[in-house]
Design an enzyme around this catalytic site. Structure first.
Site, PDB file in Angstrom:
ATOM      1  N   GLU A   1      18.815 -18.827 -11.075  1.00 29.51           N
ATOM      2  CA  GLU A   1      17.505 -18.254 -10.720  1.00 29.51           C
ATOM      3  C   GLU A   1      17.423 -17.994  -9.220  1.00 29.51           C
ATOM      4  OE1 GLU A   1      15.211 -21.239 -12.738  1.00 29.51           O
ATOM      5  OE2 GLU A   1      15.902 -20.424 -14.649  1.00 29.51           O
TER       6      GLU A   1
ATOM      7  N   ASN B   1      16.204 -30.365 -14.741  1.00 29.70           N
ATOM      8  CA  ASN B   1      15.793 -29.419 -13.704  1.00 29.70           C
ATOM      9  C   ASN B   1      14.386 -28.962 -14.081  1.00 29.70           C
ATOM     10  OD1 ASN B   1      15.332 -27.369 -11.922  1.00 29.70           O
ATOM     11  ND2 ASN B   1      16.942 -26.013 -12.707  1.00 29.70           N
ATOM     12  N   TRP B   2      13.415 -29.527 -13.399  1.00 31.77           N
ATOM     13  CA  TRP B   2      12.023 -29.232 -13.763  1.00 31.77           C
ATOM     14  C   TRP B   2      11.604 -27.820 -13.342  1.00 31.77           C
ATOM     15  CZ3 TRP B   2       8.437 -34.053 -12.538  1.00 31.77           C
ATOM     16  CH2 TRP B   2       8.856 -35.136 -13.329  1.00 31.77           C
ATOM     17  N   LYS B   3      12.407 -27.193 -12.482  1.00 33.13           N
ATOM     18  CA  LYS B   3      12.052 -25.866 -11.954  1.00 33.13           C
ATOM     19  C   LYS B   3      10.645 -25.940 -11.327  1.00 33.13           C
ATOM     20  CE  LYS B   3      15.312 -23.955 -15.187  1.00 33.13           C
ATOM     21  NZ  LYS B   3      15.782 -22.838 -15.998  1.00 33.13           N
TER      22      LYS B   3
ATOM     23  N   SER C   1      19.589 -23.933 -22.475  1.00 29.64           N
ATOM     24  CA  SER C   1      18.968 -24.237 -23.770  1.00 29.64           C
ATOM     25  C   SER C   1      19.572 -25.469 -24.445  1.00 29.64           C
ATOM     26  CB  SER C   1      19.022 -23.020 -24.707  1.00 29.64           C
ATOM     27  OG  SER C   1      18.314 -21.930 -24.131  1.00 29.64           O
TER      28      SER C   1
ATOM     29  N   GLY D   1      16.715 -27.701 -18.579  1.00 24.78           N
ATOM     30  CA  GLY D   1      15.483 -27.098 -18.074  1.00 24.78           C
ATOM     31  C   GLY D   1      14.307 -27.484 -18.947  1.00 24.78           C
ATOM     32  N   GLY D   2      13.916 -26.583 -19.827  1.00 21.59           N
ATOM     33  CA  GLY D   2      12.725 -26.758 -20.662  1.00 21.59           C
ATOM     34  C   GLY D   2      12.609 -28.126 -21.330  1.00 21.59           C
TER      35      GLY D   2
ATOM     36  N   GLU E   1      26.348 -22.934 -16.313  1.00 21.78           N
ATOM     37  CA  GLU E   1      25.132 -22.446 -16.955  1.00 21.78           C
ATOM     38  C   GLU E   1      25.244 -20.940 -17.198  1.00 21.78           C
ATOM     39  OE1 GLU E   1      21.599 -25.264 -16.208  1.00 21.78           O
ATOM     40  OE2 GLU E   1      21.631 -23.794 -14.603  1.00 21.78           O
TER      41      GLU E   1
ATOM     42  N   GLY F   1      16.867 -20.691 -20.784  1.00 19.53           N
ATOM     43  CA  GLY F   1      15.489 -20.408 -21.166  1.00 19.53           C
ATOM     44  C   GLY F   1      15.351 -19.428 -22.323  1.00 19.53           C
TER      45      GLY F   1
ATOM     46  N   HIS G   1      21.600 -22.381  -8.255  1.00 19.64           N
ATOM     47  CA  HIS G   1      21.094 -22.108  -9.600  1.00 19.64           C
ATOM     48  C   HIS G   1      20.997 -20.599  -9.804  1.00 19.64           C
ATOM     49  CE1 HIS G   1      18.512 -21.919 -13.086  1.00 19.64           C
ATOM     50  NE2 HIS G   1      18.910 -23.154 -13.349  1.00 19.64           N
TER      51      HIS G   1
HETATM   52  P1  13P Z   1      16.841 -24.328 -20.074  1.00 19.75           P
HETATM   53  O1  13P Z   1      17.308 -25.678 -20.532  1.00 19.75           O
HETATM   54  O2  13P Z   1      15.355 -24.190 -20.068  1.00 19.75           O
HETATM   55  O3  13P Z   1      17.551 -23.234 -20.785  1.00 19.75           O
HETATM   56  O4  13P Z   1      17.261 -24.208 -18.545  1.00 19.75           O
HETATM   57  C1  13P Z   1      18.562 -24.531 -18.175  1.00 19.75           C
HETATM   58  C2  13P Z   1      18.633 -24.553 -16.707  1.00 19.75           C
HETATM   59  O5  13P Z   1      18.515 -23.535 -16.058  1.00 19.75           O
HETATM   60  C3  13P Z   1      18.831 -25.849 -16.056  1.00 19.75           C
HETATM   61  O6  13P Z   1      19.116 -25.689 -14.723  1.00 19.75           O
END
Ligand code: 13P
Length: 250
Positions: free
Chosen positions: A96, A9-11, A212, A233-234, A166, A172, A94
């Site tokens: 977010e 998930n590149w956000k 994470s 994510g990251g 999640e 994050g 998600h």
């Molecule tokens: P991180 O891997 O950066 O914690 O993000 C997880 C995420 O929200 C994937 O959708």
């Protein structure tokens, strides 16, 4: 046998050139993957990503979808629009989106339903906040979110559903759920699916862990019996790290 699924998930990261470059770096590193590999990119990168994944085993995903086929919904994107870009997967609900953009259990359900009806596969996110966890409400929250997200789904639709567990406090933050905790909560989510659709459908459903997940902890998480993949994510923004995660999904 269920195939695991690792999705990046590149956000809100990467422009077109960076998209092209990152996929070019990832592709050779994951070409022998035993799992399904997906990158969920920003809408404006879909075209660049679509070209870059051509001829690879990487599938294209988006990060949200609207429930209506078209209309006066400023800033939204329909399932048809995603299909035109050869998108196969879309993330829905998600945390977010839930936290910052007013996404509710109902809108998550509406988005997921429309996406599936149009022919997309969905990655539906559920997970508790730190406050909810500390109040002992993890089970209640993930069961409520799962039930609500799948409301009105036919059993056949479930083949197109992946759930991502999640925990919000792990996103994050560098603070991962322990593999046992992640496994146990995913078992709770699976039990909720079993109550609604029976054992076969629940066992067939892929439920990922996200929060994470990185090159160091992925192998342990992905070895757990209930964890069918990861939503990253990251670490999905670095080709080598993402590839290590993909290649630890056996
Ligand atoms: P991180 O891997 O950066 O914690 O993000 C997880 C995420 O929200 C994937 O959708």
């Amino acid at each position: 046998m269920k195939r695991k699924i690792i999705a990046g998930n590149w956000k809100m990261n990467n422009n077109n050139a960076q998209t092209k470059e990152l996929i070019k770096q990832i592709a050779p590193l994951v070409k022998d993957a035993k799992c399904e590999v997906v990158v969920c990119v920003p809408f404006t990168d879909l075209d660049a990503a679509r070209r870059a994944v051509r001829g690879t085993n990487i599938k294209l995903g988006a990060q949200n979808v609207h429930w209506a086929p078209k209309g006066a919904f400023t800033g939204e994107i329909s399932a048809e629009m995603l299909l035109e870009q050869k998108v196969q997967y879309v993330i829905v609900g998600h945390s977010e989106r839930r936290q910052y953009f007013g996404e509710t259990d109902e809108s998550v359900n509406a988005r997921a339903k429309a996406a599936i009806a149009a022919g997309l596969k969905v990655i539906i996110c559920v997970g508790e906040t730190l406050e909810e966890r500390e109040a002992g409400k993890t089970t209640e929250v993930v069961v409520r979110q799962t039930n609500a997200a799948l409301k009105g789904f036919e059993k056949i639709d479930l083949k197109k559903v992946v759930i991502a567990y999640e925990p919000v406090w792990a996103i994050g933050t560098g603070r991962t759920a322990t593999s046992q905790d992640a496994n146990d909560t995913i078992a709770i989510i699976r039990k909720a699916v079993r109550k609604l659709y029976g054992k076969t459908a629940a066992n067939a459903m892929r439920i990922q862990y996200g929060g994470s997940m990185n090159a160091k902890n992925a192998a342990e998480l992905l070895a757990m019996p209930e964890i069918d993949g990861g939503l990253i994510g990251g670490a999905s923004l670095k080709a080598e790290d993402f590839a290590v995660i993909v290649n630890s999904a056996k």
